[in-house]
Design a protein around this motif. Structure first.
Motif, PDB file in Angstrom:
ATOM      1  N   VAL A 166       0.871  -1.163   0.000  1.00  0.00           N
ATOM      2  CA  VAL A 166       0.000   0.000   0.000  1.00  0.00           C
ATOM      3  C   VAL A 166       0.912   1.217   0.000  1.00  0.00           C
ATOM      4  N   PHE A 167       0.529   2.263  -0.714  1.00  0.00           N
ATOM      5  CA  PHE A 167       1.359   3.462  -0.808  1.00  0.00           C
ATOM      6  C   PHE A 167       0.470   4.652  -1.119  1.00  0.00           C
ATOM      7  N   SER A 168       1.022   5.856  -0.997  1.00  0.00           N
ATOM      8  CA  SER A 168       0.284   7.066  -1.350  1.00  0.00           C
ATOM      9  C   SER A 168       0.881   7.657  -2.615  1.00  0.00           C
ATOM     10  N   SER A 169       0.037   8.295  -3.410  1.00  0.00           N
ATOM     11  CA  SER A 169       0.494   8.883  -4.669  1.00  0.00           C
ATOM     12  C   SER A 169      -0.404  10.052  -5.037  1.00  0.00           C
ATOM     13  N   ASN A 170       0.198  11.052  -5.690  1.00  0.00           N
ATOM     14  CA  ASN A 170      -0.587  12.176  -6.206  1.00  0.00           C
ATOM     15  C   ASN A 170      -0.767  12.072  -7.715  1.00  0.00           C
ATOM     16  N   ARG A 171      -0.707  10.860  -8.244  1.00  0.00           N
ATOM     17  CA  ARG A 171      -0.825  10.640  -9.686  1.00  0.00           C
ATOM     18  C   ARG A 171      -2.177  11.069 -10.244  1.00  0.00           C
ATOM     19  N   THR A 172      -3.195  11.167  -9.395  1.00  0.00           N
ATOM     20  CA  THR A 172      -4.523  11.591  -9.861  1.00  0.00           C
ATOM     21  C   THR A 172      -4.852  13.020  -9.427  1.00  0.00           C
ATOM     22  N   GLY A 173      -3.880  13.728  -8.864  1.00  0.00           N
ATOM     23  CA  GLY A 173      -4.104  15.094  -8.393  1.00  0.00           C
ATOM     24  C   GLY A 173      -3.662  15.229  -6.952  1.00  0.00           C
ATOM     25  N   SER A 174      -4.597  15.126  -6.010  1.00  0.00           N
ATOM     26  CA  SER A 174      -4.237  15.110  -4.596  1.00  0.00           C
ATOM     27  C   SER A 174      -3.728  13.716  -4.228  1.00  0.00           C
ATOM     28  N   TYR A 175      -3.115  13.615  -3.059  1.00  0.00           N
ATOM     29  CA  TYR A 175      -2.601  12.315  -2.624  1.00  0.00           C
ATOM     30  C   TYR A 175      -3.750  11.394  -2.240  1.00  0.00           C
ATOM     31  N   GLU A 176      -3.690  10.156  -2.745  1.00  0.00           N
ATOM     32  CA  GLU A 176      -4.657   9.116  -2.416  1.00  0.00           C
ATOM     33  C   GLU A 176      -3.899   7.832  -2.082  1.00  0.00           C
ATOM     34  N   ASN A 190      -0.898  -4.429 -11.226  1.00  0.00           N
ATOM     35  CA  ASN A 190      -2.195  -4.617 -10.572  1.00  0.00           C
ATOM     36  C   ASN A 190      -2.478  -3.482  -9.581  1.00  0.00           C
ATOM     37  N   VAL A 191      -2.315  -2.250 -10.043  1.00  0.00           N
ATOM     38  CA  VAL A 191      -2.482  -1.067  -9.193  1.00  0.00           C
ATOM     39  C   VAL A 191      -3.965  -0.732  -9.060  1.00  0.00           C
ATOM     40  N   HIS A 192      -4.404  -0.487  -7.827  1.00  0.00           N
ATOM     41  CA  HIS A 192      -5.790  -0.103  -7.563  1.00  0.00           C
ATOM     42  C   HIS A 192      -5.810   1.098  -6.630  1.00  0.00           C
ATOM     43  N   GLN A 193      -6.625   2.077  -6.952  1.00  0.00           N
ATOM     44  CA  GLN A 193      -6.827   3.214  -6.061  1.00  0.00           C
ATOM     45  C   GLN A 193      -7.889   2.849  -5.036  1.00  0.00           C
ATOM     46  N   LEU A 194      -7.575   3.045  -3.748  1.00  0.00           N
ATOM     47  CA  LEU A 194      -8.494   2.663  -2.682  1.00  0.00           C
ATOM     48  C   LEU A 194      -9.324   3.820  -2.156  1.00  0.00           C
ATOM     49  N   THR A 195      -8.789   5.032  -2.173  1.00  0.00           N
ATOM     50  CA  THR A 195      -9.479   6.160  -1.549  1.00  0.00           C
ATOM     51  C   THR A 195      -9.823   7.242  -2.564  1.00  0.00           C
ATOM     52  N   LYS A 196     -10.848   7.998  -2.230  1.00  0.00           N
ATOM     53  CA  LYS A 196     -11.196   9.232  -2.933  1.00  0.00           C
ATOM     54  C   LYS A 196     -11.634  10.225  -1.865  1.00  0.00           C
ATOM     55  N   MET A 197     -10.646  10.777  -1.171  1.00  0.00           N
ATOM     56  CA  MET A 197     -10.909  11.681  -0.064  1.00  0.00           C
ATOM     57  C   MET A 197     -11.077  13.108  -0.574  1.00  0.00           C
ATOM     58  N   ASN A 198     -11.633  13.963   0.270  1.00  0.00           N
ATOM     59  CA  ASN A 198     -11.785  15.372  -0.099  1.00  0.00           C
ATOM     60  C   ASN A 198     -10.461  16.117  -0.055  1.00  0.00           C
ATOM     61  N   GLY A 199      -9.509  15.589   0.720  1.00  0.00           N
ATOM     62  CA  GLY A 199      -8.174  16.179   0.802  1.00  0.00           C
ATOM     63  C   GLY A 199      -7.133  15.111   0.563  1.00  0.00           C
TER      64      GLY A 199
END
Length: 453
Positions: A412-422, A432-441
């Motif tokens: 598990v890791f954090s990345s800002n590849r989609t804009g903010s860090y998720e 087999n990369v999957h985004q787990l969160t879509k937080m407001n920040g």
């Protein structure tokens, strides 16, 4: 799952299953799994899961039959070498064929299921009783051997625990087929900001990203959480009393206590299950040094491991508790170092990049992951002696905060590849990369729990 429940106790109940008299229980070694199919970069085992059947005359409690199918399929594809049979319509058609041919629960037309490409078939029945408790029976069939791999009747739990029960079925399948512990029932803790970017709280979620809940409401800045004793506690840094102190929180009750509140930084804690001690970074000496202490912060047993004028930080134990990796700039730029658990035998592991940090030891003890910057931050893995360094992420903006899953095969890791860090997960090859969160920040500093068994 409600945080008011004690997760390990819940799982202890959930693990209490009845194996049907004619069923084969979990084997001592992996069973024959038959042919694999090529999917992406690995060979997958195909499994078919028809929608679970509602027991005759029973209430469904508002629970859709396809719920279990969806969760278990996702678990198995996320965290193991299984792949679903693509044509789900054929899966349901073959299930109807079985039911029309024979009403016995154990009947399965092996030839028909093999014809649609399945190597394994999971069938299940469910009901919700008058007290709102979910009853589950499942059977896993091995089409290669022509035998039932297992049959379990799970201890009824409140229907609100349906997702945890589905995760447990997934883990039982992985154990039965591959003789490895499944990780679908594990959890991930992380920090995230919401409307106010100056406030970061602790959150916890299932390993697939569902069942998100907030752990702290300190209205302050939380940082660098790690899982603690028996997976029932989390240790983290908080500024809620102004100074960055190290706190503990019990997952079930949300009870908190201070572990370390020396003047200056008290942060980047890591728990050793082998030693029952915390390694952490303290700034009380005028610069960052590494110490160990017990989970109650007893200063009488506290031990200092590093002594120099440079920065030493971010310790992480090996599984045996005999060594740890850490970050130090004692040779110029921050690099990854290792030392014995008593602070002796310090040796440098990385030489490339201009900023390497956040090293973590794999649960198997054979690899180390870390974050390296060479223009951007990326996740690397290497052998424990620093050889065979391999970059898992690239050209995806910044990728930070890696921690291993208990199986040592996922991160598990954090990345800002989609804009903010998720928060993201990936396998040990960077695939087999999957985004787990879509937080407001921003969501950062994830930590993967140990197995709760």
């Amino acid at each position: 799952m409600s945080v008011q429940r004690i997760l390990p106790l819940l799982l202890a109940v959930l693990f209490s299953v009845t194996s049907f008299a004619s069923a084969q229980t979990t084997p001592d070694k992996a069973v024959s799994i038959g042919p694999r199919i090529t999917t992406g970069n690995f060979q997958a085992v195909q499994i078919a899961i028809p929608a679970f059947e509602l027991k005759a005359g029973a209430s469904n409690g508002g629970l859709e039959p396809a719920f279990f199918q969806k969760v278990i399929y996702n678990d198995l594809e996320f965290f193991s070498d299984f792949k679903r049979v693509e044509n789900q319509a054929l899966v349901e058609q073959t299930q109807r064929h079985d039911m029309a041919s024979n009403q016995a629960k154990d009947f399965i037309d092996y030839a028909e299921w093999q014809r649609i490409g399945a190597a394994f078939v999971l069938k299940g029945e469910y009901a919700v009783d008058a007290s709102g408790r979910l009853q589950l029976e499942v059977r896993l069939f091995n089409l290669t051997t022509g035998e039932r791999a297992f049959g379990f009747q799970y201890t009824p739990l409140p229907v609100s625990e349906k997702r945890m029960m589905a995760h447990q079925i997934s883990d039982d399948i992985v154990k039965a087929v591959f003789n490895q512990p499944g990780i679908a029932s594990t959890q991930i803790v992380f920090v995230a900001s919401a409307a106010n970017p100056r406030v970061k709280e602790l959150y916890v979620m299932d390993a697939d990203g569902d069942n998100l809940r907030q752990l702290t409401r300190d209205n302050s800045l939380a940082a660098t959480p790690c899982w603690g004793m028996n997976g029932t506690e989390v240790y983290y840094t908080s500024y809620k009393d102004t100074n960055p102190d190290l706190w503990g929180i019990q997952i079930a009750t949300r009870k908190t206590w201070v572990i370390s509140r020396f003047a200056g930084l008290n942060y980047t804690a890591d728990w050793s299950a082998a030693n029952k001690r915390i390694a952490l970074t303290l700034g009380k000496d005028g610069n960052s040094e590494i110490y160990t202490m017990d989970r109650n912060g007893n200063t009488a047993t506290m031990k200092r491991l590093t002594r120099n004028a440079c920065i030493d930080s971010s310790p992480c134990w090996n599984p045996a508790g005999t060594q740890m990796v850490f970050t130090s700039d004692r040779t110029g730029t921050p690099q990854i170092w290792a030392m014995d658990a008593d602070g002796n035998n310090a040796r440098k592991l990385t030489y490339g990049g201009n900023y390497n940090d956040a090293a973590v030891w794999s649960p198997k003890g054979d690899q180390i992951a870390y974050v390296g910057r060479d223009g951007q931050f990326d996740v690397h893995v290497m052998n424990v002696d620093g050889t065979n360094d391999f970059k898992l992420t690239s050209n995806q903006r910044n990728n930070e905060d890696p921690t291993y899953a208990p199986d040592s095969k996922h991160f598990v890791f954090s990345s800002n590849r989609t804009g903010s860090y998720e928060i993201f997960i990936m396998d040990d090859k960077g695939n087999n990369v999957h985004q787990l969160t879509k937080m407001n920040g921003n969501a950062q500093s994830p930590s993967w729990s140990p197995l709760f068994r």
